[in-house]
Motif scaffolding. Structure first.
Motif, PDB file in Angstrom:
ATOM      1  N   ARG A 568       0.845  -1.183   0.000  1.00 36.65           N
ATOM      2  CA  ARG A 568       0.000   0.000   0.000  1.00 36.65           C
ATOM      3  C   ARG A 568       0.885   1.239   0.000  1.00 36.65           C
ATOM      4  O   ARG A 568       2.060   1.187   0.376  1.00 36.65           O
ATOM      5  CB  ARG A 568      -0.931   0.007   1.218  1.00 36.65           C
ATOM      6  N   GLY A 569       0.298   2.344  -0.466  1.00 32.96           N
ATOM      7  CA  GLY A 569       1.083   3.574  -0.486  1.00 32.96           C
ATOM      8  C   GLY A 569       0.340   4.682  -1.185  1.00 32.96           C
ATOM      9  O   GLY A 569      -0.822   4.539  -1.588  1.00 32.96           O
ATOM     10  N   ALA A 581      -5.623   8.595 -10.773  1.00 33.23           N
ATOM     11  CA  ALA A 581      -5.933   7.436 -11.617  1.00 33.23           C
ATOM     12  C   ALA A 581      -4.615   6.824 -12.055  1.00 33.23           C
ATOM     13  O   ALA A 581      -3.535   7.317 -11.737  1.00 33.23           O
ATOM     14  CB  ALA A 581      -6.789   7.846 -12.822  1.00 33.23           C
ATOM     15  N   GLY A 582      -4.702   5.727 -12.789  1.00 33.00           N
ATOM     16  CA  GLY A 582      -3.525   5.024 -13.249  1.00 33.00           C
ATOM     17  C   GLY A 582      -3.404   3.656 -12.590  1.00 33.00           C
ATOM     18  O   GLY A 582      -4.340   3.171 -11.937  1.00 33.00           O
ATOM     19  N   GLN A 583      -2.237   3.037 -12.749  1.00 35.57           N
ATOM     20  CA  GLN A 583      -2.013   1.702 -12.207  1.00 35.57           C
ATOM     21  C   GLN A 583      -0.590   1.576 -11.681  1.00 35.57           C
ATOM     22  O   GLN A 583       0.329   2.242 -12.165  1.00 35.57           O
ATOM     23  CB  GLN A 583      -2.256   0.632 -13.282  1.00 35.57           C
ATOM     24  N   VAL A 584      -0.428   0.715 -10.682  1.00 32.75           N
ATOM     25  CA  VAL A 584       0.902   0.337 -10.216  1.00 32.75           C
ATOM     26  C   VAL A 584       1.221  -1.047 -10.773  1.00 32.75           C
ATOM     27  O   VAL A 584       0.333  -1.867 -11.004  1.00 32.75           O
ATOM     28  CB  VAL A 584       0.987   0.337  -8.681  1.00 32.75           C
ATOM     29  N   HIS A 585       2.509  -1.278 -10.978  1.00 32.69           N
ATOM     30  CA  HIS A 585       2.973  -2.512 -11.625  1.00 32.69           C
ATOM     31  C   HIS A 585       4.032  -3.168 -10.745  1.00 32.69           C
ATOM     32  O   HIS A 585       5.057  -2.554 -10.435  1.00 32.69           O
ATOM     33  CB  HIS A 585       3.545  -2.167 -13.008  1.00 32.69           C
ATOM     34  N   THR A 602      -4.123   6.826  -3.467  1.00 32.69           N
ATOM     35  CA  THR A 602      -3.597   5.645  -2.781  1.00 32.69           C
ATOM     36  C   THR A 602      -3.792   4.397  -3.633  1.00 32.69           C
ATOM     37  O   THR A 602      -4.582   4.377  -4.574  1.00 32.69           O
ATOM     38  CB  THR A 602      -4.293   5.442  -1.428  1.00 32.69           C
ATOM     39  N   TYR A 603      -3.057   3.354  -3.267  1.00 34.64           N
ATOM     40  CA  TYR A 603      -3.243   2.044  -3.885  1.00 34.64           C
ATOM     41  C   TYR A 603      -3.099   0.987  -2.803  1.00 34.64           C
ATOM     42  O   TYR A 603      -2.414   1.183  -1.790  1.00 34.64           O
ATOM     43  CB  TYR A 603      -2.229   1.796  -5.007  1.00 34.64           C
ATOM     44  N   VAL A 604      -3.760  -0.152  -3.005  1.00 36.25           N
ATOM     45  CA  VAL A 604      -3.608  -1.328  -2.150  1.00 36.25           C
ATOM     46  C   VAL A 604      -3.597  -2.536  -3.072  1.00 36.25           C
ATOM     47  O   VAL A 604      -4.511  -2.707  -3.881  1.00 36.25           O
ATOM     48  CB  VAL A 604      -4.749  -1.456  -1.120  1.00 36.25           C
ATOM     49  N   LEU A 605      -2.578  -3.366  -2.962  1.00 37.46           N
ATOM     50  CA  LEU A 605      -2.428  -4.496  -3.876  1.00 37.46           C
ATOM     51  C   LEU A 605      -1.952  -5.717  -3.101  1.00 37.46           C
ATOM     52  O   LEU A 605      -0.996  -5.638  -2.327  1.00 37.46           O
ATOM     53  CB  LEU A 605      -1.416  -4.146  -4.978  1.00 37.46           C
ATOM     54  N   GLN A 606      -2.658  -6.841  -3.320  1.00 36.23           N
ATOM     55  CA  GLN A 606      -2.266  -8.114  -2.721  1.00 36.23           C
ATOM     56  C   GLN A 606      -1.340  -8.861  -3.685  1.00 36.23           C
ATOM     57  O   GLN A 606      -1.679  -9.061  -4.851  1.00 36.23           O
ATOM     58  CB  GLN A 606      -3.506  -8.967  -2.449  1.00 36.23           C
ATOM     59  N   VAL A 607      -0.163  -9.266  -3.172  1.00 35.01           N
ATOM     60  CA  VAL A 607       0.792 -10.032  -3.977  1.00 35.01           C
ATOM     61  C   VAL A 607       1.279 -11.215  -3.144  1.00 35.01           C
ATOM     62  O   VAL A 607       1.122 -11.233  -1.920  1.00 35.01           O
ATOM     63  CB  VAL A 607       1.987  -9.159  -4.419  1.00 35.01           C
ATOM     64  N   GLN A 635       4.472  -0.452   3.305  1.00 33.38           N
ATOM     65  CA  GLN A 635       4.208   0.865   2.736  1.00 33.38           C
ATOM     66  C   GLN A 635       5.280   1.196   1.714  1.00 33.38           C
ATOM     67  O   GLN A 635       6.472   1.149   2.009  1.00 33.38           O
ATOM     68  CB  GLN A 635       4.200   1.930   3.835  1.00 33.38           C
ATOM     69  N   GLN A 636       4.851   1.534   0.493  1.00 33.87           N
ATOM     70  CA  GLN A 636       5.801   1.897  -0.549  1.00 33.87           C
ATOM     71  C   GLN A 636       5.202   3.028  -1.381  1.00 33.87           C
ATOM     72  O   GLN A 636       4.334   2.812  -2.226  1.00 33.87           O
ATOM     73  CB  GLN A 636       6.107   0.683  -1.430  1.00 33.87           C
ATOM     74  N   ASP A 637       5.645   4.250  -1.130  1.00 31.00           N
ATOM     75  CA  ASP A 637       5.140   5.407  -1.862  1.00 31.00           C
ATOM     76  C   ASP A 637       5.886   5.557  -3.186  1.00 31.00           C
ATOM     77  O   ASP A 637       7.069   5.205  -3.294  1.00 31.00           O
ATOM     78  CB  ASP A 637       5.290   6.676  -1.028  1.00 31.00           C
ATOM     79  N   LEU A 638       5.191   6.107  -4.185  1.00 28.63           N
ATOM     80  CA  LEU A 638       5.754   6.237  -5.528  1.00 28.63           C
ATOM     81  C   LEU A 638       5.609   7.671  -6.012  1.00 28.63           C
ATOM     82  O   LEU A 638       4.703   8.406  -5.585  1.00 28.63           O
ATOM     83  CB  LEU A 638       5.054   5.290  -6.506  1.00 28.63           C
ATOM     84  N   VAL A 639       6.501   8.060  -6.937  1.00 32.92           N
ATOM     85  CA  VAL A 639       6.477   9.393  -7.528  1.00 32.92           C
ATOM     86  C   VAL A 639       6.491   9.261  -9.043  1.00 32.92           C
ATOM     87  O   VAL A 639       7.351   8.564  -9.605  1.00 32.92           O
ATOM     88  CB  VAL A 639       7.683  10.239  -7.066  1.00 32.92           C
TER      89      VAL A 639
END
Length: 644
Positions: A568-569, A581-585, A602-607, A635-639
């Motif tokens: 999440r982040g 909007a958009g997507q994390v990869h 924000t995003y939350v992704l199960q891996v 927690q992993q924030d992105l720019v």
């Protein structure tokens, strides 16, 4: 229950609408098959009569020990499937207008009613709201139940089945609303939010209205602008004769806009909705006239000149315009802003295709220039087989680009050549790559520097006979695969998608050998599973993707999903503003996982547990490493480093 799979449902619905709208009945009257399985909350139902009806036609079939049934020889129409057992009933509509339906799931359960109450933003009941509902998990909107709210804002929809129901609400001047609901849990109460709009005018640098300008919006952070399979794309319109426009049905938030004007340079930027009316001014520029003086070596059916740029300007969106030359062999691009551009001549014919590319600099004054880069050399060659017999074939010539920021070769020529000898005039200096081919022979590629002292001879070898495509042959050999997908506590997991993949293929867009859904009780019923060994992947919005290898000859498989690592982040731009909007990869051991960015950034992704990297999908960003165990949250924030 979250509706993370809604995008999949949406594109299926879009495809269904396009198919039904354009399809015509088959020439034969009794040529279709409906095949599937009847399932209750306890699993597949054996020895049950299923009836298929269409108008005055009626057919009957009985399920086997696995709940499987089949109807053959049906007319190409819509058919209604019904079944009953005691107080339990089942009903499902199936269309076999253009092709057979072989993976139909019919749910058997007690009659139930989906009840709801819809209010507007002011709390008052909302009348006339369109309600669509279908059993969630197996083609939710292939068999749609529809209703409209009454004056009291209420609706009722009789339904069969026992799974949760996917519900979609739409009303004029309100935002669409979607969810998954269990009818037995009570009345579904919904408050619809009013939609917003963006209105304004577009003028040129002298204040004159510009008609027919394409206005395109996207949520801030979305890599691409919306597309549509039917009609105009969402969040898009054109200015009228007065240069005015209105884009309606918008959510509040930040948007990126793009103005597409044929005779002006594109303009892009950001806008916040709701807000005041906008007045956007298209940038002023100069006229660039291009004369086509390059000689023609073959008959040309279509000729175009393309101008793309400006390039190498941070924050400026490159744009391409393409024009067809007039009789005087020239084109004029209007309102070209200053900068460096790529100019391309495209010639298309039956025997030859030619692309000439060159860089130009546009300043503050109109300019006239020629598109005819130096091509001082010619090349003679021949094409033959190993026994020296002349071959008719094809020659492709291209030139490596000296500029990494200028994709594509500056020279590209494709020509059909007669048997034996050929001549290619007007070739450029530098390293050229030449590929020769002929039907039934292996291609041959050479790299050369002109001029050559002797003709270039290609001797082609016979190509070995290639069997039919392995994927097609493999698809013809299938087996029935049954089993179960369970949660760690042994409960059946419904709402999961099943993907059959090549063994060891972890790519995001790899070939899908078969596709199916887990049945509502967690059962697996894959009628077209590959006969050869493959990997079975389980995708569910609440659990990490899980894979199991299915060996050749296996007829049953049991898969238990495991607690995943939660990533999440927040996602921001370089100015600290949230992407909406958009997507994390995510990439882990060659496998891809993709998740959405929410409007709050924000995003939350199960891996699966383990280590990998995460970055933005189709948006420039730095890949960030992570690691964790099952049940852990990281927690992993992105720019986002660059947005268009």
């Amino acid at each position: 229950m979250p509706l993370s799979s809604w995008n999949r449902v949406s594109w299926v619905l879009c495809w269904l609408l396009a198919t039904v709208a354009t399809a015509s009945p088959a020439s034969g009257s009794d040529t279709r098959t409906i095949e599937g399985v009847v399932v209750a909350s306890t699993g597949p139902v054996a020895n049950l009569e299923v009836r298929a009806t269409h108008e005055d036609q009626s057919r009957a079939a009985r399920t086997d020990a696995r709940g499987h049934f089949v109807f053959r020889g049906l007319a190409s129409e819509w058919w209604t499937l019904t079944a009953s057992r005691g107080e339990d009933v089942a009903e499902r509509s199936v269309a076999v207008v253009t092709e057979d339906e072989r993976d139909v799931v019919v749910e058997l359960g007690p009659p139930r009613v989906l009840k709801g109450l819809v209010r507007g933003a002011d709390g008052a009941p909302l009348a006339g709201v369109q309600v669509k509902a279908g059993v969630y998990g197996v083609n939710a909107f292939g068999d749609t139940h529809e209703a409209r709210t009454g004056a009291d804002g209420r609706f009722e929809l009789p339904m069969t089945g026992f799974s949760p129901v996917a519900v979609a609400l739409e009303a004029p001047a309100h935002l669409p609303w979607r969810t998954v609901h269990e009818p037995a849990s009570g009345v579904l109460e919904v408050t619809l939010r009013r939609s917003e709009s963006l209105r304004g005018a577009i003028v040129d640098s002298e204040g004159r209205p510009v008609p027919r300008v394409g206005v395109h919006l996207k949520r801030y952070g979305q890599p691409g602008y919306p597309m549509s399979c039917v009609g105009a794309p969402a969040m898009s319109t054109r200015t009228d004769d007065r240069g005015r426009f209105a884009v309606t049905d918008l959510e509040p938030g930040r948007y990126t806009f793009l103005l597409d004007a044929r005779e002006h340079h594109t303009l892009s930027g950001e806008v916040v909705v709701p807000g005041e009316e906008v007045r956007w001014v298209l940038p002023a520029g100069v006229d660039v006239t291009v004369r086509i003086t390059a000689p023609k070596e073959a008959a040309v059916k279509h000729e175009f000149v393309r101008l793309a740029g400006p390039v190498d300007q941070p924050g400026v969106r490159p744009y391409g315009r393409k024009l067809r030359p007039a009789e005087q062999a020239s084109v004029t691009f209007t309102n070209v802003v200053a900068g460096r551009y790529t100019l391309t001549l495209e010639r298309l014919g039956d025997e030859e295709e030619l692309y000439l590319k060159q860089r130009i600099d546009v300043g503050g004054q109109s300019a006239t220039l020629d598109i005819n880069p130096p091509r001082p050399f010619s090349l003679e060659g021949s094409l033959s087989d190993a026994r020296g017999r002349p071959l008719r074939g094809h020659v492709l010539v291209d030139q490596s680009s000296p500029d990494d920021k200028n994709p594509g070769p500056p020279f590209w020529l494709s020509r059909q050549v007669p048997p034996g000898k050929f001549t290619l005039p007007h070739l450029p200096a530098g390293t050229l790559r030449i590929r020769a081919s002929s039907k039934g022979y292996e291609d041959q590629t050479r790299s050369i520097e002109l001029p050559l002292q002797a003709p270039l001879r290609f001797t082609l070898k016979r190509a070995p006979k290639v069997p039919e495509a392995t994927s097609k042959a493999r698809a013809m050999k299938t087996r029935l695969l049954t089993g179960k997908v369970e949660t760690p506590d042994g409960r059946g997991l419904s709402g999961a998608e099943l993907l059959c993949r090549e063994t060891g293929d972890h790519s995001y867009n790899g070939e899908r050998l078969c596709v199916g859904w887990v049945l509502p009780d967690g059962s697996i019923y894959l009628r077209t599973a590959p006969a050869e060994a493959f990997d079975l992947e389980v995708e569910h919005p609440d659990w990490p993707n899980t894979r199991r290898h299915v060996p050749k000859g296996a007829t049953s498989v049991r898969i238990q999903v495991t607690p995943g690592l939660t990533l999440r982040g927040t996602v921001k731009d370089t100015r600290g503003r949230n992407l909406e909007a958009g997507q994390v990869h995510v990439e882990m051991n060659g496998a891809w996982h993709v998740g959405p960015i929410h409007p709050d950034g924000t995003y939350v992704l199960q891996v699966p547990p383990g280590q990998g990297t995460i970055k933005l999908f189709n948006t420039r960003s730095e890949a960030q490493p992570f690691s964790g165990t099952g049940g852990q949250s990281v927690q992993q924030d992105l720019v986002a480093l660059e947005l268009y």
